[in-house]
Scaffold this motif. Structure first.
Motif, PDB file in Angstrom:
ATOM      1  N   LEU A  28       0.822  -1.213   0.000  1.00 27.90           N
ATOM      2  CA  LEU A  28       0.000   0.000   0.000  1.00 27.90           C
ATOM      3  C   LEU A  28       0.855   1.261   0.000  1.00 27.90           C
ATOM      4  O   LEU A  28       1.842   1.356   0.736  1.00 27.90           O
ATOM      5  N   THR A  29       0.450   2.235  -0.808  1.00 26.92           N
ATOM      6  CA  THR A  29       1.088   3.554  -0.796  1.00 26.92           C
ATOM      7  C   THR A  29       0.438   4.386   0.311  1.00 26.92           C
ATOM      8  O   THR A  29      -0.639   4.045   0.802  1.00 26.92           O
ATOM      9  N   PRO A  30       1.077   5.506   0.719  1.00 21.43           N
ATOM     10  CA  PRO A  30       0.457   6.355   1.753  1.00 21.43           C
ATOM     11  C   PRO A  30      -0.961   6.798   1.389  1.00 21.43           C
ATOM     12  O   PRO A  30      -1.847   6.808   2.249  1.00 21.43           O
ATOM     13  N   ASN A  31      -1.193   7.153   0.125  1.00 18.13           N
ATOM     14  CA  ASN A  31      -2.540   7.555  -0.291  1.00 18.13           C
ATOM     15  C   ASN A  31      -3.543   6.430  -0.120  1.00 18.13           C
ATOM     16  O   ASN A  31      -4.687   6.639   0.291  1.00 18.13           O
ATOM     17  N   GLN A  32      -3.125   5.216  -0.447  1.00 18.30           N
ATOM     18  CA  GLN A  32      -4.013   4.061  -0.312  1.00 18.30           C
ATOM     19  C   GLN A  32      -4.324   3.777   1.153  1.00 18.30           C
ATOM     20  O   GLN A  32      -5.450   3.425   1.501  1.00 18.30           O
ATOM     21  N   ILE A  33      -3.310   3.915   2.014  1.00 19.23           N
ATOM     22  CA  ILE A  33      -3.524   3.686   3.452  1.00 19.23           C
ATOM     23  C   ILE A  33      -4.538   4.682   3.998  1.00 19.23           C
ATOM     24  O   ILE A  33      -5.470   4.316   4.725  1.00 19.23           O
ATOM     25  N   VAL A  34      -4.372   5.967   3.631  1.00 15.42           N
ATOM     26  CA  VAL A  34      -5.316   6.997   4.098  1.00 15.42           C
ATOM     27  C   VAL A  34      -6.719   6.712   3.579  1.00 15.42           C
ATOM     28  O   VAL A  34      -7.714   6.846   4.307  1.00 15.42           O
ATOM     29  N   ALA A  35      -6.824   6.285   2.321  1.00 15.48           N
ATOM     30  CA  ALA A  35      -8.136   5.996   1.740  1.00 15.48           C
ATOM     31  C   ALA A  35      -8.828   4.854   2.481  1.00 15.48           C
ATOM     32  O   ALA A  35     -10.038   4.894   2.718  1.00 15.48           O
ATOM     33  N   SER A  50       0.375  10.920   8.968  1.00 18.04           N
ATOM     34  CA  SER A  50       1.589  10.569   9.713  1.00 18.04           C
ATOM     35  C   SER A  50       1.768   9.056   9.816  1.00 18.04           C
ATOM     36  O   SER A  50       2.855   8.536   9.586  1.00 18.04           O
ATOM     37  N   VAL A  51       0.680   8.346  10.176  1.00 14.50           N
ATOM     38  CA  VAL A  51       0.816   6.887  10.318  1.00 14.50           C
ATOM     39  C   VAL A  51       1.005   6.228   8.950  1.00 14.50           C
ATOM     40  O   VAL A  51       1.704   5.212   8.834  1.00 14.50           O
ATOM     41  N   ALA A  52       0.412   6.808   7.894  1.00 10.98           N
ATOM     42  CA  ALA A  52       0.576   6.256   6.545  1.00 10.98           C
ATOM     43  C   ALA A  52       2.028   6.388   6.083  1.00 10.98           C
ATOM     44  O   ALA A  52       2.604   5.447   5.515  1.00 10.98           O
ATOM     45  N   ILE A  53       2.635   7.543   6.357  1.00 10.57           N
ATOM     46  CA  ILE A  53       4.039   7.756   5.981  1.00 10.57           C
ATOM     47  C   ILE A  53       4.937   6.807   6.778  1.00 10.57           C
ATOM     48  O   ILE A  53       5.856   6.187   6.235  1.00 10.57           O
ATOM     49  N   ALA A  54       4.644   6.678   8.090  1.00  8.52           N
ATOM     50  CA  ALA A  54       5.455   5.800   8.945  1.00  8.52           C
ATOM     51  C   ALA A  54       5.379   4.360   8.463  1.00  8.52           C
ATOM     52  O   ALA A  54       6.381   3.640   8.437  1.00  8.52           O
ATOM     53  N   LEU A  55       4.186   3.947   8.059  1.00 10.14           N
ATOM     54  CA  LEU A  55       4.001   2.567   7.593  1.00 10.14           C
ATOM     55  C   LEU A  55       4.735   2.340   6.271  1.00 10.14           C
ATOM     56  O   LEU A  55       5.383   1.303   6.075  1.00 10.14           O
ATOM     57  N   ARG A  56       4.659   3.302   5.381  1.00  9.95           N
ATOM     58  CA  ARG A  56       5.337   3.175   4.090  1.00  9.95           C
ATOM     59  C   ARG A  56       6.855   3.220   4.259  1.00  9.95           C
ATOM     60  O   ARG A  56       7.600   2.535   3.547  1.00  9.95           O
ATOM     61  N   ASN A  57       7.321   4.009   5.233  1.00  7.91           N
ATOM     62  CA  ASN A  57       8.769   4.109   5.463  1.00  7.91           C
ATOM     63  C   ASN A  57       9.361   2.774   5.904  1.00  7.91           C
ATOM     64  O   ASN A  57      10.546   2.511   5.686  1.00  7.91           O
ATOM     65  N   ARG A  58       8.537   1.931   6.539  1.00  5.73           N
ATOM     66  CA  ARG A  58       9.013   0.593   6.921  1.00  5.73           C
ATOM     67  C   ARG A  58       9.391  -0.189   5.667  1.00  5.73           C
ATOM     68  O   ARG A  58      10.404  -0.881   5.635  1.00  5.73           O
TER      69      ARG A  58
END
Length: 494
Positions: A28-35, A50-58
């Motif tokens: 998932l991309t950050p946009n997809q996570i937020v959606a 913030s949590v979407a970016i943190a998850l993608r950064n992993r």
């Protein structure tokens, strides 16, 4: 991003100059996570980002070159906001999206080392246990097909035992389904062996067609009485629970008693499948992979972190609760990065992502010890919910309260519906009561809808014959306005 947005957030952006991401497209991309979070949580755009970016950064970190990967530390997040605005719900939904070891803990249940209670290291032990369960589940799916063949073989042996010395060996390399079961080495001209083989083949066909599922058979099953239940040992040290886990493992390694039971073939199939799957899984590789998952992509959500922050002013003062600051000190090395001993081995917490949240009604984030504040560099403030937010919460999320009540009454054959005016009135009352009594966020909607529908829920199905019931604005006002008007009464009822 609103729920009404028609933007296709699941399409990867094309305006990146033709460059391809090194991360697999199914992630998932950050946009997809937020959606996906938008489907359940209204508003709080900053926290979701913030949590979407943190998850993608992993994921991004996993694709960085080896020499730099260990240097990239996670940016831990602290979410600040009043109760009932979505902090815990974000964590719950994040756990389902993460596809990584995830554990949610309450900071208030921890105590300083030396006091009775759980020590902070137990959150990492819980994370490892969760990771082991997750990897074991993945491995189980991989061997389930092979286990199903072995289960059929054992069921056949119970239903129709092979003739003595007719089965010398099974062809382990047989690929065709059933070939491994019936590859019996038969002697030329032995009629009993041939008859037995034909009977077993017919029995196998009946077994696979489901005709024998209700048939009762007698079989040996392992008794869980010796190791059943979780063993807990309480004492003055946090490590006592670890000792309890070790003793449980020790006892589970002992040979288990087996007892005979009569069960249906359907139930026997489940019991035997569990045994066969367990035999096929290499637990050493499972534990090794689980620990690696924890160290590289583990996530710990610490809820109610404000409860361990001692208020610096007011009547609370430092108070007699000496363990609050002690818990913070114990938490420091875990968040900063240290080695934690678990029953599965040592685990490094350097790259575990920590997300904390708290209402901070009494204490302030600055009341946390400075070193701990520094370990949570990203702060996100969640906003209080407005009347419009309440309206959206009631109507748009997949698990909206109105949808829940509609589904509940549909089981009784009653079609429940709400007019838009009624929903707006409920939202208005929720916002008003939160302002005048105590702001408990979206949880206020639970109390209001419970009071509104109490009589209806009680009288269905005996005293309500209508198949369709509509809640309108007039009904909401009639039921609730006198409660809202009486402030003393609303404190107790709403």
């Amino acid at each position: 991003m609103t729920m009404n947005s028609k933007v296709n957030v699941f399409a990867l952006p094309e305006g990146n100059g033709g460059r391809r991401s090194s991360i697999a497209e199914h992630n998932l991309t950050p946009n997809q996570i937020v959606a996906l979070l938008d489907k359940y949580i209204i508003g709080q755009k900053d926290a979701k980002k913030s949590v979407a970016i943190a998850l993608r950064n992993r994921l991004r970190r996993q694709n960085v070159s080896d020499e730099l990967r260990d240097e990239i530390m996670p940016n831990n997040i602290i979410m600040i906001g009043p109760t009932g605005v979505g902090k815990t719900e974000i964590a719950r939904r994040l756990a389902k999206l993460a596809k990584a070891p995830f554990v949610k803990v309450e900071a208030s249940k921890f105590t300083e080392v030396g006091y009775v209670g759980r020590d902070v290291e137990s959150m990492i032990r819980d994370l490892v246990d969760q990771s082991v369960a997750m990897v074991r589940s993945e491995k189980s799916e991989e061997v389930r097909e092979k286990a199903a063949l072995l289960v059929e073989e054992r069921l056949l042996d119970i239903l129709l035992p092979p003739v003595a010395q007719s089965q010398d060996s099974l062809d382990d390399d047989a690929d065709t389904e059933g070939e491994a079961l019936l590859s019996l080495s038969t002697e030329e001209g032995d009629p009993s062996v041939e008859a037995n083989r034909r009977s077993r083949r017919k029995m196998l066909e009946r077994l696979r067609s489901g005709k024998l599922e209700d048939r009762q058979i007698e079989m040996d099953i392992s008794s869980d009485s010796s190791g059943g239940g979780m063993m807990q040992i309480f004492g003055p040290l946090g490590q006592m629970e670890e000792i309890g886990g070790m003793m449980q493992d020790l006892m589970s390694g002992l040979p288990r008693k087996r007892k005979k039971r009569r069960v249906s073939i359907a139930e026997a199939r489940k019991l035997l499948e569990q045994e066969e799957v367990q035999k096929l899984i290499d637990m050493e590789s499972v534990v090794k992979e689980a620990i690696n998952k924890v160290e590289q992509s583990g996530i710990v959500f610490i809820d109610e972190i404000d409860k361990i922050a001692a208020p610096s002013t007011g009547a609370g003062g430092k108070g007699p609760d000496v363990s609050r600051e002690g818990v913070q000190r114990d938490l420091l090395p875990i968040v900063e990065g240290s080695n934690v001993a678990t029953k599965h081995g040592m685990v490094k917490t350097d790259h575990v992502l920590f997300i904390a949240s708290g209402a901070f009604h009494v204490a302030k984030p600055s009341d946390l010890i400075p070193e701990l504040q520094g370990r949570f560099p990203i702060r996100v403030e969640l906003k209080s919910l407005t009347e419009e937010d309440f309206f959206l919460i009631l109507t748009q999320p997949k698990n909206a309260l109105i949808k829940q009540y509609t589904a509940l009454l549909a089981t009784e054959g009653v079609e429940l519906s709400f007019s838009e005016g009624a929903i707006r009135e409920i939202a208005r009352i929720a916002a008003k009561v939160n302002e005048s009594v105590e702001n408990i966020g979206a949880r206020r909607l639970h109390t209001i809808l419970t009071n509104l529908l109490e009589e209806l829920m009680f009288n269905i199905p005996e005293n309500v014959s209508d198949e369709k019931i509509e809640i309108d604005e007039a009904m909401v006002k009639e039921k609730l306005n006198h409660v809202v008007a009486d402030r003393d009464l609303s404190q107790y009822i709403l």
